[in-house]
Motif scaffolding. Sequence first.
Motif, short mmCIF file in Angstrom:
data_model
loop_
_atom_site.label_atom_id
_atom_site.label_comp_id
_atom_site.label_asym_id
_atom_site.label_seq_id
_atom_site.Cartn_x
_atom_site.Cartn_y
_atom_site.Cartn_z
N UNK A 40 0.86 -1.18 0.00
CA UNK A 40 0.00 0.00 0.00
C UNK A 40 0.89 1.23 0.00
N UNK A 41 0.30 2.36 -0.29
CA UNK A 41 1.05 3.61 -0.28
C UNK A 41 0.42 4.57 0.72
N UNK A 42 1.27 5.20 1.48
CA UNK A 42 0.85 6.29 2.36
C UNK A 42 1.69 7.47 1.90
N UNK A 43 1.11 8.29 1.06
CA UNK A 43 1.88 9.34 0.39
C UNK A 43 2.83 8.67 -0.58
N UNK A 44 4.12 8.96 -0.44
CA UNK A 44 5.13 8.35 -1.30
C UNK A 44 5.76 7.12 -0.65
#
Length: 129
Positions: A40-44
Amino acid sequence: MNRPEPENRDLFAIADLAREFGISTRAIRFYEAKGLIAPERVGATRVFRRRDRARLILILRGKRLGFSLREISDYLDLYDANRTQQANMLVEKVDERLGMLEQQLSDIQTTIAELREMRKLAVGEMEKA
């Protein structure tokens, strides 16, 4: 502050996984680009879950055993689907790999025997001279 053992954690940073498995972050990003893992991505920032870690373990094991990325991908595609199909595919691929390695072992043993014979003949010729 002590971190829980990897098996007991839910989230991992890419650097944590790279350090744990002794691979580069670039290798992990490569496996992601090939669709083998999907953090998953949290921001970059990439956030890996236990499932991603488990898949990475299977990827690295498959590579160590000589399977291609395509074969590993096919196996992982079945991971969530049909366990029987997954097991059947694994048995088939392992049997293929074992057969190939056994043939290579036989070829290596033959080559070693031939080299020993050649050495013995060469040493015999040197002793005559």
